[in-house]
Design a protein around this motif. Structure first.
Motif, PDB file in Angstrom:
ATOM      1  N   ALA A 334       0.595  -1.276  -0.161  1.00 52.13           N
ATOM      2  CA  ALA A 334      -0.065   0.157   0.093  1.00 52.13           C
ATOM      3  C   ALA A 334       1.063   1.391  -0.135  1.00 52.13           C
ATOM      4  CB  ALA A 334      -0.887  -0.036   1.174  1.00 52.13           C
ATOM      5  N   PHE A 335       2.224   1.211   0.376  1.00 52.96           N
ATOM      6  CA  PHE A 335       3.093   2.402   0.293  1.00 52.96           C
ATOM      7  C   PHE A 335       3.667   2.771  -1.011  1.00 52.96           C
ATOM      8  CE2 PHE A 335       7.382   4.119   0.059  1.00 52.96           C
ATOM      9  CZ  PHE A 335       7.197   5.321   0.597  1.00 52.96           C
ATOM     10  N   TYR A 336       3.703   1.522  -2.008  1.00 52.76           N
ATOM     11  CA  TYR A 336       4.168   1.629  -3.347  1.00 52.76           C
ATOM     12  C   TYR A 336       3.195   1.707  -4.311  1.00 52.76           C
ATOM     13  CZ  TYR A 336       9.017   0.682  -1.590  1.00 52.76           C
ATOM     14  OH  TYR A 336      10.192   0.946  -0.867  1.00 52.76           O
ATOM     15  N   LYS A 337       2.156   1.372  -4.171  1.00 59.52           N
ATOM     16  CA  LYS A 337       0.924   1.267  -5.388  1.00 59.52           C
ATOM     17  C   LYS A 337       0.628   2.630  -5.477  1.00 59.52           C
ATOM     18  CE  LYS A 337      -3.386  -0.766  -6.349  1.00 59.52           C
ATOM     19  NZ  LYS A 337      -2.784  -1.332  -7.509  1.00 59.52           N
ATOM     20  N   PHE A 348       7.538  10.330 -11.372  1.00 62.74           N
ATOM     21  CA  PHE A 348       8.149  10.837 -10.281  1.00 62.74           C
ATOM     22  C   PHE A 348       9.060   9.836  -9.645  1.00 62.74           C
ATOM     23  CE2 PHE A 348       6.389  14.988  -8.475  1.00 62.74           C
ATOM     24  CZ  PHE A 348       6.184  15.486  -9.565  1.00 62.74           C
ATOM     25  N   SER A 349       8.584   8.609  -9.631  1.00 59.78           N
ATOM     26  CA  SER A 349       9.357   7.536  -9.066  1.00 59.78           C
ATOM     27  C   SER A 349      10.760   7.401 -10.036  1.00 59.78           C
ATOM     28  CB  SER A 349       8.510   6.185  -9.389  1.00 59.78           C
ATOM     29  OG  SER A 349       7.300   6.256  -8.567  1.00 59.78           O
ATOM     30  N   LEU A 350      10.667   7.510 -11.153  1.00 58.88           N
ATOM     31  CA  LEU A 350      11.795   7.197 -11.857  1.00 58.88           C
ATOM     32  C   LEU A 350      12.758   8.515 -11.776  1.00 58.88           C
ATOM     33  CD1 LEU A 350      10.347   6.085 -15.325  1.00 58.88           C
ATOM     34  CD2 LEU A 350      11.788   4.859 -13.602  1.00 58.88           C
ATOM     35  N   LEU A 352      13.167   9.972  -8.813  1.00 54.83           N
ATOM     36  CA  LEU A 352      13.780   9.869  -7.701  1.00 54.83           C
ATOM     37  C   LEU A 352      14.822   8.859  -7.937  1.00 54.83           C
ATOM     38  CD1 LEU A 352      14.155  10.192  -4.721  1.00 54.83           C
ATOM     39  CD2 LEU A 352      12.337   8.353  -4.267  1.00 54.83           C
ATOM     40  N   LEU A 353      14.613   7.810  -8.777  1.00 51.98           N
ATOM     41  CA  LEU A 353      15.549   6.645  -9.057  1.00 51.98           C
ATOM     42  C   LEU A 353      16.946   7.304  -9.690  1.00 51.98           C
ATOM     43  CD1 LEU A 353      16.403   3.758  -9.310  1.00 51.98           C
ATOM     44  CD2 LEU A 353      15.087   3.536 -11.026  1.00 51.98           C
ATOM     45  N   PHE A 354      16.537   8.207 -10.663  1.00 51.85           N
ATOM     46  CA  PHE A 354      17.764   8.452 -11.573  1.00 51.85           C
ATOM     47  C   PHE A 354      18.561   9.645 -10.894  1.00 51.85           C
ATOM     48  CE2 PHE A 354      15.759   6.155 -14.666  1.00 51.85           C
ATOM     49  CZ  PHE A 354      16.934   5.695 -15.621  1.00 51.85           C
ATOM     50  N   GLY A 355      17.577  10.698 -10.138  1.00 52.48           N
ATOM     51  CA  GLY A 355      18.134  11.750  -9.471  1.00 52.48           C
ATOM     52  C   GLY A 355      18.858  11.659  -8.111  1.00 52.48           C
ATOM     53  N   HIS A 356      18.523  10.634  -7.548  1.00 49.52           N
ATOM     54  CA  HIS A 356      19.108  10.340  -6.160  1.00 49.52           C
ATOM     55  C   HIS A 356      20.199   9.069  -6.285  1.00 49.52           C
ATOM     56  CE1 HIS A 356      19.427  10.124  -1.721  1.00 49.52           C
ATOM     57  NE2 HIS A 356      18.280  10.807  -1.597  1.00 49.52           N
TER      58      HIS A 356
END
Length: 460
Positions: A334-337, A348-350, A352-356
């Motif tokens: 329920a956190f990731y969905k 936005f998820s991508l 975070l993945l690429f930016g962080h």
């Protein structure tokens, strides 16, 4: 570690002086103006206004509370990073970082300021608002044993039904929160927050005071006392930071749990303090302060620590995601969905993945980058922005889910203007307090018994 010729800093400008007063005043002013603008913007925004779900508040004012939490957590993590770095230098006996210890000490000392700034989060809850934390709604989640017994029976009935796991989760959502009510209730939450800030404030005060006392007395016992307390301080810090991460951030999604989440926030604490220290010391040097004491060697090591915790953050983030994905339990997914609900949230998820991780990892890999001051400033700014976005990614979807009325199907992310204003607002007060305190002390631990070891430090 190699050594080079000693550096004489006797005639070096090591104090902030009047610059600190003007910087402090300007920071306070900018911070207060930004917070006022955020309140005005929050009051007049709220196109999705269904106040019935938010304790009578419009969605703009509810978003303001989430935005304030974001700004507060951003500077709390820098403060905690400073506290950890200070204690880590003592506990390991590392001498290379002594010359750059004062800014992290000043940041850690700001825990007392944050103990005041946390009040806008706590006081509305004590007054009965449940706009920020859904579990604080006493009308739904009381600790009445009969209500909890009914909730347990309801959960058992739903579990034995043929509903899809996600439907079972939504049907038992309130019952799951009932199950956690012995921990998630307003009085106990408030007591825990007070304890956390007592621990952080005491540790920040103690290590700062010992270091400053050594400046004037030159008494090596001050260093010995700080070193003696640092192991116990690290343990208290770890416990307080972990449980504070659970309380302040994880409980935004009250059914979710992840035992690794405290470590995840710890990684952010370290990234933010190293990035902040790089920028702070470069700013001071641009004003003619500490131009000799802080050398490329110290920036190189700050760059190495920044790089190490970029990788560490990626490792922890992947571990958390992989374990939850593999177990596939509705309470945890329920956190990731919601963060994968729409194209906008996937983007936005991508980011975070690429930016962080994926972009700064190779960006900070080179030795040349870590020894190039302009390049290191760029990556320090980048990582502070990435850390802010990480907190935005943790907090904003919860508000978006509450607005939509279904936490698994949030509205698309909004332009983060209120969030940026709140961050500037909290940051202005935080930086103003730091600059004011820095006016009265040297920016180098003057008579630390191992200062010369730090001044002559050289990387291989």
């Amino acid at each position: 570690m190699a050594h080079r010729e000693p550096i004489n800093i006797e005639h070096e400008n090591r104090r902030l002086g009047e610059l600190g007063n003007s910087l402090s005043g300007m920071s306070y002013l900018v911070g207060i103006v930004a917070l006022v603008l955020a309140i005005v913007l929050g009051y007049f925004s709220g196109p999705y206004g269904d106040s019935s779900r938010n304790g009578g508040l419009g969605t703009g004012m509810v978003r303001l509370q989430y935005a304030y939490l974001l700004g507060f957590m951003f500077f709390l993590t820098i403060t905690l990073g400073g506290l950890f770095f200070t204690m880590a230098l003592y506990i390991t006996g590392a001498k290379w970082g002594i010359v750059i210890r004062r800014i992290p000490e000043l940041a850690a000392r700001n825990a007392t300021i944050l103990a005041i700034l946390v009040l806008p989060i706590i006081i509305p809850m004590l007054w009965g608002s449940h706009a920020l934390y859904e579990w604080s709604d006493k009308t739904k989640y009381s600790g009445d044993p009969h209500v909890r017994a009914d909730a347990a029976q309801h959960m058992e009935k739903i579990r034995s039904s043929d509903l899809h796991p996600e439907d079972k989760f939504l049907a038992t959502y309130q019952d799951l929160i009932h199950h956690k009510s012995p921990w998630l209730n307003v009085p106990f939450f408030t007591i825990r927050i007070v304890i956390y800030f007592l621990i952080w404030s005491f540790l920040g005060w103690y290590f700062y005071r010992k270091s400053v006392n050594c400046d004037t007395s030159g008494d090596p016992q001050q260093y010995s006392k700080a070193k003696w307390l640092s192991p116990l301080g690290i343990i208290l810090f770890a416990l307080a930071t972990t449980f504070a991460a659970f309380d302040l951030l994880m409980s935004l999604t009250p059914t979710w749990y992840s035992t690794i989440f405290g470590v995840y926030i710890f990684a952010g604490c370290n990234i933010s303090i190293y990035a902040f220290s790089i920028l702070a010391y470069r700013y001071l040097q641009s004003k003619g302060i500490l131009t000799k004491a802080i050398t490329t060697e110290h920036y190189h090591d700050l760059g190495k620590l920044l790089f190490a915790f970029v990788f560490f953050w990626g490792y922890i983030a992947f571990s958390q995601f992989m374990l939850i994905w593999y177990a596939n339990m509705p309470e945890e997914t329920a956190f990731y969905k919601p963060r994968q609900f729409s194209t906008a949230w996937i983007i936005f998820s991508l980011i975070l993945l690429f930016g962080h991780l994926l972009i700064p990892f190779p960006g900070l890999l080179s030795r040349w980058i870590k020894r190039s001051k302009p390049a290191l400033i760029f990556w320090a700014c980048w990582m502070l922005a990435a850390h802010w976005f990480d907190l935005f990614y943790l907090i904003h979807p919860t508000w978006a889910g509450r607005v939509s009325g279904n936490l698994l199907e949030p509205i698309d992310p909004q332009i983060p203007l209120i969030e940026v204003l709140c961050t500037i607002g909290v940051g202005g007060i935080w930086l103003g307090a730091l600059a004011k305190r820095a006016c009265s002390v040297s920016l180098v631990p003057e008579k630390d018994p191992y200062l010369n070891n730090s001044l002559v430090f050289q990387n291989f």
